[in-house]
Design a protein around this motif. Structure first.
Motif, PDB file in Angstrom:
ATOM      1  N   LEU A   1      -3.776   4.009   3.567  1.00  0.00           N
ATOM      2  CA  LEU A   1      -4.384   3.939   2.242  1.00  0.00           C
ATOM      3  C   LEU A   1      -4.879   2.522   1.944  1.00  0.00           C
ATOM      4  CD1 LEU A   1      -1.880   6.103   0.131  1.00  0.00           C
ATOM      5  CD2 LEU A   1      -4.120   6.775   0.999  1.00  0.00           C
ATOM      6  N   LEU A   2      -4.096   1.513   2.329  1.00  0.00           N
ATOM      7  CA  LEU A   2      -4.507   0.129   2.110  1.00  0.00           C
ATOM      8  C   LEU A   2      -5.729  -0.221   2.938  1.00  0.00           C
ATOM      9  CD1 LEU A   2      -0.984  -1.527   2.022  1.00  0.00           C
ATOM     10  CD2 LEU A   2      -2.630  -1.534   0.144  1.00  0.00           C
TER      11      LEU A   2
ATOM     12  N   PHE B   1      -8.090  -3.409   2.547  1.00  0.00           N
ATOM     13  CA  PHE B   1      -7.101  -4.442   2.846  1.00  0.00           C
ATOM     14  C   PHE B   1      -6.988  -4.639   4.360  1.00  0.00           C
ATOM     15  CE2 PHE B   1      -5.967  -3.809  -1.479  1.00  0.00           C
ATOM     16  CZ  PHE B   1      -5.261  -4.944  -1.886  1.00  0.00           C
ATOM     17  N   ASP B   2      -6.747  -5.890   4.754  1.00  0.00           N
ATOM     18  CA  ASP B   2      -6.483  -6.212   6.155  1.00  0.00           C
ATOM     19  C   ASP B   2      -4.995  -6.035   6.390  1.00  0.00           C
ATOM     20  OD1 ASP B   2      -6.427  -7.117   8.735  1.00  0.00           O
ATOM     21  OD2 ASP B   2      -6.705  -9.240   8.229  1.00  0.00           O
ATOM     22  N   VAL B   3      -4.604  -4.888   6.880  1.00  0.00           N
ATOM     23  CA  VAL B   3      -3.196  -4.551   6.991  1.00  0.00           C
ATOM     24  C   VAL B   3      -2.903  -3.881   8.323  1.00  0.00           C
ATOM     25  CG1 VAL B   3      -3.553  -2.314   5.872  1.00  0.00           C
ATOM     26  CG2 VAL B   3      -1.272  -3.339   5.859  1.00  0.00           C
ATOM     27  N   SER B   4      -1.728  -4.125   8.850  1.00  0.00           N
ATOM     28  CA  SER B   4      -1.225  -3.430  10.034  1.00  0.00           C
ATOM     29  C   SER B   4       0.244  -3.110   9.778  1.00  0.00           C
ATOM     30  CB  SER B   4      -1.380  -4.295  11.286  1.00  0.00           C
ATOM     31  OG  SER B   4      -0.665  -5.506  11.147  1.00  0.00           O
ATOM     32  N   HIS B   5       0.801  -2.264  10.595  1.00  0.00           N
ATOM     33  CA  HIS B   5       2.212  -1.914  10.387  1.00  0.00           C
ATOM     34  C   HIS B   5       2.929  -1.779  11.719  1.00  0.00           C
ATOM     35  CE1 HIS B   5       2.599   2.379  11.639  1.00  0.00           C
ATOM     36  NE2 HIS B   5       1.302   2.356  11.489  1.00  0.00           N
ATOM     37  N   VAL B   6       4.193  -2.152  11.707  1.00  0.00           N
ATOM     38  CA  VAL B   6       5.074  -1.988  12.862  1.00  0.00           C
ATOM     39  C   VAL B   6       6.359  -1.353  12.351  1.00  0.00           C
ATOM     40  CG1 VAL B   6       6.355  -3.130  14.694  1.00  0.00           C
ATOM     41  CG2 VAL B   6       4.116  -4.015  14.016  1.00  0.00           C
ATOM     42  N   GLY B   7       6.558  -0.100  12.698  1.00  0.00           N
ATOM     43  CA  GLY B   7       7.718   0.613  12.184  1.00  0.00           C
ATOM     44  C   GLY B   7       7.623   0.743  10.673  1.00  0.00           C
TER      45      GLY B   7
ATOM     46  N   LEU C   1       4.991  -3.512   6.841  1.00  0.00           N
ATOM     47  CA  LEU C   1       3.563  -3.617   6.550  1.00  0.00           C
ATOM     48  C   LEU C   1       3.189  -5.094   6.584  1.00  0.00           C
ATOM     49  CD1 LEU C   1       3.297  -1.058   3.616  1.00  0.00           C
ATOM     50  CD2 LEU C   1       2.259  -0.820   5.862  1.00  0.00           C
ATOM     51  N   ILE C   2       2.217  -5.430   7.397  1.00  0.00           N
ATOM     52  CA  ILE C   2       1.866  -6.831   7.631  1.00  0.00           C
ATOM     53  C   ILE C   2       0.491  -7.114   7.041  1.00  0.00           C
ATOM     54  CG2 ILE C   2       1.552  -8.613   9.387  1.00  0.00           C
ATOM     55  CD1 ILE C   2       3.286  -6.829  11.257  1.00  0.00           C
ATOM     56  N   LEU C   3       0.461  -8.014   6.067  1.00  0.00           N
ATOM     57  CA  LEU C   3      -0.770  -8.472   5.453  1.00  0.00           C
ATOM     58  C   LEU C   3      -0.909  -9.973   5.699  1.00  0.00           C
ATOM     59  CD1 LEU C   3       0.617  -6.203   3.334  1.00  0.00           C
ATOM     60  CD2 LEU C   3      -1.548  -6.600   2.169  1.00  0.00           C
ATOM     61  N   PRO C   4      -2.121 -10.503   5.554  1.00  0.00           N
ATOM     62  CA  PRO C   4      -2.269 -11.961   5.734  1.00  0.00           C
ATOM     63  C   PRO C   4      -1.401 -12.767   4.770  1.00  0.00           C
ATOM     64  CG  PRO C   4      -4.413 -10.880   5.735  1.00  0.00           C
ATOM     65  CD  PRO C   4      -3.409  -9.850   5.342  1.00  0.00           C
TER      66      PRO C   4
ATOM     67  N   MET D   1       2.688  -1.607  -5.203  1.00  0.00           N
ATOM     68  CA  MET D   1       3.590  -2.756  -5.131  1.00  0.00           C
ATOM     69  C   MET D   1       3.121  -3.764  -4.082  1.00  0.00           C
ATOM     70  SD  MET D   1       7.424  -1.204  -5.749  1.00  0.00           S
ATOM     71  CE  MET D   1       7.363  -0.055  -4.364  1.00  0.00           C
ATOM     72  N   ILE D   2       2.573  -3.276  -2.962  1.00  0.00           N
ATOM     73  CA  ILE D   2       2.069  -4.186  -1.931  1.00  0.00           C
ATOM     74  C   ILE D   2       0.865  -4.961  -2.449  1.00  0.00           C
ATOM     75  CG2 ILE D   2       0.967  -4.258   0.332  1.00  0.00           C
ATOM     76  CD1 ILE D   2       2.804  -1.946   1.137  1.00  0.00           C
TER      77      ILE D   2
END
Length: 289
Positions: free
Chosen positions: A158-159, A164-170, A173-176, A235-236
């Motif tokens: 959704l992000l 949004f520039d986002v990735s996820h591991v497990g 959620l990883i954003l800059p 929230m993110i």
């Protein structure tokens, strides 16, 4: 006067009144535990679910078979003993929000076995189902299904879709700007379990065809999952924007209750739509079996 006094004393020897008194006392003990937990969702759920159970039992009070056996009574007393033992454990255990909703199964199961034995269990299938959905779905979603990773994955999509520039591991959620861990409390397990419980209550009170039963339960699950994911996304966004006060409001404040209210409203609308649908099949008996 003596005859009237004697008739009043006769009530003491009626097993139903003893059973009612014991049930009232044990329910009061459980209610006190729930109140001490200070969990608004659990308090409202217990009031609603126990109210429906009381109504169902009252409706069929004259047709209940109240005949037990020594073995069933012994097992029932054992279940009630486990229930009372749990209430005397330290507060960090006895008020654990994961296990506190499961206690009514021991309470209800023990009372039913004492009152009606093994052969009478079938009379209480709707009530036992309600007690089961009060606590078991949350345990399954919490311990069996890794909802945190699934929620993180869907929230990341959704992000990304919104730019949004986002990735996820497990479950991360990883954003800059920051890295956010979607923990169990934000996985949506509690909200999904609550909506599933409300869906089951509706099906017991208003029996539907098997197709509509499945449709409502799937809708309840998806609604809880999507609404929680939208809350996580919000929230993110607040974390990325550095708005800590707004983040606290939506994470631990009244904002979390707003999403719950919206979810229940959508579910109520869906249930109302099911009631308006023409019934092409003969409705089932008031149970989920």
């Amino acid at each position: 006067m003596k005859l009237e006094h004697k008739n009043r004393l006769n009530y003491i020897y009626i097993p139903q009144y003893w059973l009612l008194g014991i049930t009232t006392g044990l329910v009061a003990i459980y209610g006190q535990l729930v109140w001490w937990s200070d969990d608004a969702n659990l308090i409202s759920s217990v009031l609603l679910f126990f109210g429906v159970i009381g109504y169902l039992v009252y409706q069929k009070r004259h047709s209940l078979q109240l005949t037990s056996s020594p073995l069933a009574t012994l097992l029932g007393l054992l279940l009630l003993g486990l229930f009372l033992l749990w209430t005397h454990l330290p507060a960090n255990v006895s008020l654990n929000p994961r296990f506190l909703p499961v206690l009514p199964l021991f309470l209800g199961g023990g009372l039913i076995l004492i009152a009606s034995g093994f052969k009478g269990l079938k009379q209480y299938l709707p009530e036992l189902t309600i007690l089961a959905v009060l606590g078991l779905p949350y345990l399954v979603l919490y311990y069996v299904i890794n909802l945190s990773a699934i929620t993180a994955n869907f929230s990341a999509f959704l992000l990304w879709y919104t730019g949004f520039d986002v990735s996820h591991v497990g479950s991360f959620l990883i954003l800059p700007e920051a890295t956010v861990n979607v923990r169990e409390g934000c996985s949506g397990a509690e909200g999904i379990a609550h909506l599933l419980g409300l869906g089951v209550l509706f099906l017991i009170m208003f029996p539907q065809s098997h197709g509509k039963k499945a449709l409502l339960l799937v809708f309840s699950f998806l609604l809880g999952f999507v609404m929680n994911s939208l809350r996580v996304v919000l929230m993110i966004m607040l974390v990325a924007g550095g708005d800590g006060e707004a983040f606290y409001y939506w994470h631990e404040g009244d904002g979390s209750l707003i999403f719950s209210l919206i979810s229940v409203t959508f579910l109520a609308g869906f249930c109302f739509w099911l009631l308006q649908e023409p019934k092409s099949e003969k409705p089932d008996s008031p149970s989920l079996s």
